[in-house]
Design an enzyme around this catalytic site. Structure first.
Site, short mmCIF file in Angstrom:
data_model
loop_
_atom_site.label_atom_id
_atom_site.label_comp_id
_atom_site.label_asym_id
_atom_site.label_seq_id
_atom_site.Cartn_x
_atom_site.Cartn_y
_atom_site.Cartn_z
N LYS A 183 10.12 -8.97 13.37
CA LYS A 183 9.25 -7.81 14.24
C LYS A 183 7.92 -8.21 13.70
O LYS A 183 7.71 -7.68 12.37
CB LYS A 183 9.97 -6.59 13.64
CG LYS A 183 9.86 -5.47 14.93
CD LYS A 183 8.43 -5.15 15.08
CE LYS A 183 7.96 -4.24 13.96
NZ LYS A 183 6.54 -4.05 14.14
N GLU B 119 7.08 -7.56 -0.34
CA GLU B 119 5.64 -7.88 -0.55
C GLU B 119 4.96 -6.58 -0.46
O GLU B 119 4.67 -6.61 0.87
CB GLU B 119 5.40 -9.30 -0.25
CG GLU B 119 6.28 -10.38 -0.96
CD GLU B 119 5.92 -11.55 -0.44
OE1 GLU B 119 5.29 -11.88 0.58
OE2 GLU B 119 6.44 -12.74 -1.25
N CYS C 268 -3.80 -8.67 0.80
CA CYS C 268 -3.25 -7.97 -0.29
C CYS C 268 -3.73 -8.17 -1.67
O CYS C 268 -3.58 -7.41 -2.75
CB CYS C 268 -1.72 -7.99 -0.35
SG CYS C 268 -1.27 -9.65 -0.49
N GLU D 160 -5.34 1.83 -2.70
CA GLU D 160 -5.64 0.75 -1.62
C GLU D 160 -6.24 1.25 -0.52
O GLU D 160 -5.78 2.02 0.31
CB GLU D 160 -4.27 0.11 -1.33
CG GLU D 160 -4.51 -1.33 -0.74
CD GLU D 160 -3.27 -1.97 -0.12
OE1 GLU D 160 -2.47 -1.23 0.61
OE2 GLU D 160 -3.00 -3.19 -0.49
N1 LIG Z 1 2.30 -8.12 -1.19
C1 LIG Z 1 2.10 -8.80 -0.14
O1 LIG Z 1 2.31 -10.35 -0.06
C2 LIG Z 1 1.29 -8.47 0.89
C3 LIG Z 1 0.75 -9.20 2.11
C4 LIG Z 1 0.37 -8.69 3.17
C5 LIG Z 1 -0.07 -7.45 3.22
N2 LIG Z 1 0.51 -6.37 2.37
C6 LIG Z 1 0.26 -4.97 2.48
O2 LIG Z 1 0.41 -4.56 3.80
C7 LIG Z 1 -0.24 -3.40 4.16
C8 LIG Z 1 -1.04 -3.73 5.44
O3 LIG Z 1 -0.03 -4.17 6.33
P1 LIG Z 1 0.44 -3.19 7.64
O4 LIG Z 1 -0.59 -1.97 7.70
O5 LIG Z 1 0.83 -3.91 8.63
O6 LIG Z 1 1.77 -2.56 6.58
P2 LIG Z 1 2.72 -1.55 7.28
O7 LIG Z 1 3.75 -1.25 6.26
O8 LIG Z 1 1.95 -0.35 8.06
O9 LIG Z 1 3.57 -2.26 8.36
C9 LIG Z 1 4.20 -3.55 8.09
C10 LIG Z 1 5.20 -3.97 9.26
O10 LIG Z 1 6.19 -2.91 9.01
C11 LIG Z 1 6.53 -2.26 10.15
N3 LIG Z 1 7.06 -0.68 9.84
C12 LIG Z 1 6.07 0.07 9.73
N4 LIG Z 1 7.33 1.29 9.37
C13 LIG Z 1 8.25 0.68 9.41
C14 LIG Z 1 9.69 1.38 9.28
N5 LIG Z 1 9.80 2.71 8.84
N6 LIG Z 1 10.48 0.62 9.50
C15 LIG Z 1 10.54 -0.72 9.80
N7 LIG Z 1 9.39 -1.52 10.09
C16 LIG Z 1 8.33 -0.66 9.69
C17 LIG Z 1 5.24 -2.24 11.21
O11 LIG Z 1 5.43 -2.15 12.54
C18 LIG Z 1 4.78 -3.94 10.56
O12 LIG Z 1 5.38 -4.54 11.42
C19 LIG Z 1 -1.31 -3.33 2.95
O13 LIG Z 1 -0.58 -2.40 2.14
C20 LIG Z 1 -1.05 -4.66 2.24
O14 LIG Z 1 -1.46 -4.49 0.74
C21 LIG Z 1 1.06 -7.18 1.41
O1 LIG Z 2 -2.36 -10.16 2.06
C1 LIG Z 2 -1.55 -10.84 1.34
C2 LIG Z 2 -1.41 -12.27 1.04
C3 LIG Z 2 -0.27 -12.92 0.95
C4 LIG Z 2 -0.20 -14.27 0.53
C5 LIG Z 2 0.72 -15.01 0.46
O2 LIG Z 2 2.32 -14.28 0.58
C6 LIG Z 2 1.00 -16.41 0.32
O3 LIG Z 2 -0.33 -17.05 -0.04
O4 LIG Z 2 1.74 -17.03 0.65
#
Ligand SMILES: NC(=O)c1ccc[n+]([C@@H]2O[C@H](COP(=O)([O-])OP(=O)(O)OC[C@H]3O[C@@H](n4cnc5c(N)ncnc54)[C@H](O)[C@@H]3O)[C@@H](O)[C@H]2O)c1
Ligand SMILES: O=C/C=C/C=C(\O)C(=O)O
Length: 494
Positions: A186, A262, A296, A398
């Site tokens: 998803k 993550e 992230c 963040e």
């Molecule tokens: N650590 C990492 O590797 C990494 C990588 C990329 C992004 N991020 C983090 O992701 C965030 C940005 O992404 P975002 O805005 O899409 O995050 P988000 O948590 O709003 O959504 C991520 C995904 O989860 C789904 N989702 C949301 N609520 C849900 C629920 N209750 N149950 C199931 N699915 C649900 C969303 O539809 C989307 O597909 C930032 O905090 C960023 O730091 C972390």
């Molecule tokens: O926004 C976050 C980026 C994550 C990157 C990876 O998970 C990767 O480089 O494998």
């Protein structure tokens, strides 16, 4: 202005993919291009019934041809998927660019490039992975041998975010499939296009029906929640906000499913006076403003040794103001839009909060004016703050936009303590030419990954993940194989 990628890209309606069939639904939502606010396509939202069908198709596929394939045969299929992405490389570039507004150059050299690399890396790692064996003689003289075998968990639910859509989706799909699982994915509601293209590539590559299933929709009370609460998922891997991770973890607790998270970050860049100054400035520009700060791993906190602080702030201001913001395919463009108007409102609320908390706005803090369709897009100015205390919300929360706060420090001990004084622990980078300092400082950061004199340089065999609110578990290399496998131990009395 002519564009290599016409805007808006008239993408086909964004459909679900279940049990080898593309599925439309009665309920759709618009996919909006953040460059100019124009609708790209209608996205077909999966309801609970379609989610259920997808999970059952994935379960069924485990006892079909996919479940009987050897690691080498699965590896060959994943290389065919990688071949398919390469064949449609520019379609994937157009999809990522239109959904996110990022520079074409970034979509080519990072997003789609890594989409291919993720499949090829895990196709090979899983094929070459071995197990463990142990020989032992017991006290009473019995000889026994133990060895491990890897088996797939079964059906893996994959939920991915919008910031690096293809990179992060394939970072999970590739190892999950390489280890013999089937998946129900998803992607974010903000970025459905490249995931839909991936389904087309899977279909064209002859991946058996039910092995890869794609559902579009939102999180709460939509496809995301229906999937994570589905009792027949064997494991859940999620990338997104920390608070979403916490919600999903509660859902996963029913049935005690394996989880890998993550999550968010509030990463620090540390610049010592002995750093290569120009390299450090260029590095912090990259780590603060790449993908409009929507990575992230980006540095939203920058700590600079006091003796070079004023010089560094002035140099970073100059380079930031030289960044070219605009259309994805403009010559020399460095930064595009944010993902959506909603996210822009969130980032602008932090721009406002920073001033209320007493920040000095060194540059930016607002919205660029183009005088054309881009004024209907979701652009913000790259922004630098100074003068805030470490306790300020803008230094602890963040933002996930093109912004960093720069603060001076005096000693190694002080800056290590300040970097670690965060509810997050994802990444850090340190700029120094002192080898001893590089090792001693970087290993004291409580983060999943610390870079020295570089940023976001990735060896896919290394462990990747976060501490504290930044995540649970590690993926990458054998860590992915361990997460996506059920490991059994066989003990034989010889
Ligand atoms: N650590 C990492 O590797 C990494 C990588 C990329 C992004 N991020 C983090 O992701 C965030 C940005 O992404 P975002 O805005 O899409 O995050 P988000 O948590 O709003 O959504 C991520 C995904 O989860 C789904 N989702 C949301 N609520 C849900 C629920 N209750 N149950 C199931 N699915 C649900 C969303 O539809 C989307 O597909 C930032 O905090 C960023 O730091 C972390
Ligand atoms: O926004 C976050 C980026 C994550 C990157 C990876 O998970 C990767 O480089 O494998």
């Amino acid at each position: 202005m002519s564009h290599a990628v016409p805007w808006p890209v008239s993408l086909s309606p964004t459909r679900n993919y279940v049990d080898g069939q593309f599925v439309t639904t009665a309920k759709t939502f618009p996919n909006i291009c953040p460059i100019n606010g124009v609708k790209l396509a209608d996205v077909h939202e999966a309801d609970a019934g379609l989610v259920d069908r997808a999970v059952h198709a994935a379960r069924q596929a485990l006892s079909g041809p996919w479940g009987r394939m050897s690691p080498a045969e699965r590896s060959a299929v994943l290389h065919k998927v990688a071949d398919g992405i390469e064949r449609r490389f520019e379609d994937f570039v157009a999809a990522e660019v239109s959904d996110t507004g990022r520079p074409v150059a970034q979509a080519r050299t990072l997003d789609v490039y890594r989409g291919v690399a993720n499949f090829r890396t895990f196709a090979d790692l899983a094929r070459l992975a071995g197990g463990e064996t142990f020989d032992m003689r017991t006290a009473d003289g019995q000889d026994i041998m133990n060895y491990t075998v890897r088996k797939p968990h079964g059906v893996v639910g994959i939920i991915s975010p919008w910031n690096l859509p293809l990179l992060l989706l394939t970072w999970k799909v590739a190892p999950a499939l390489a280890c013999g699982n089937t998946v129900v994915v998803k992607p974010s509601e903000e970025t459905p296009s490249s995931a839909t293209l991936l389904a087309e590539v899977m279909h064209e590559a002859g991946v058996p029906p039910g092995v890869f299933n794609l559902l579009h929709g939102f999180g709460p009370d939509s496809a995301g929640e229906f999937l994570t609460r589905h009792p027949e998922l064997d494991a859940i891997t999620f990338t997104g906000e920390s608070r979403t991770g916490s919600t999903i973890m509660k859902a996963a607790a029913e049935g005690v499913r394996e989880v890998s998270f993550e999550l968010g970050g509030k990463n620090a860049a540390v610049v010592f006076a002995d750093a290569d100054f120009d390299e450090a400035v260029a590095g912090v520009i990259r780590s603060s403003f790449t993908n409009s700060g929507q990575v992230c791993l980006c540095s939203e906190r920058v700590y600079v040794e006091r003796s070079i602080f004023d010089r560094f702030v002035a140099a970073l201001k100059e380079k930031t103001e030289a960044l070219k913001i605009g259309y994805p395919d403009e010559d020399g463009v460095n930064m595009g839009s944010l993902i959506s108007h909603g996210h822009r409102d969130k980032v602008l609320s932090y721009f406002k909060l920073a001033v209320e908390e007493g920040a000095t706005v060194v540059t930016g803090g607002g919205v660029p004016h183009f005088g054309d369709e881009r004024d209907q897009g979701a652009f913000v100015q790259p922004t630098i703050w100074t003068g805030l205390p470490d306790t300020a919300r803008c230094v602890r929360e963040e933002v996930f936009g093109p912004v960093c706060h720069i603060a001076p420090f005096d000693t190694e001990e002080e800056v290590i303590a300040r970097v670690n004084d965060s509810p997050y622990g994802l990444a850090a980078c340190v700029w120094t030419t002192n080898l001893k300092r590089a090792h001693n400082v970087s290993r004291q950061f409580r983060v999943g990954i610390a870079w020295v004199n570089t940023w976001f340089l990735r060896d896919l065999r290394t462990p990747f993940g976060g501490a504290k609110l930044s995540g649970l578990g590690r993926e990458g290399g054998r860590h992915s194989l361990d997460f996506y496998s059920e490991i059994s131990n066989i003990c034989i009395r010889l």
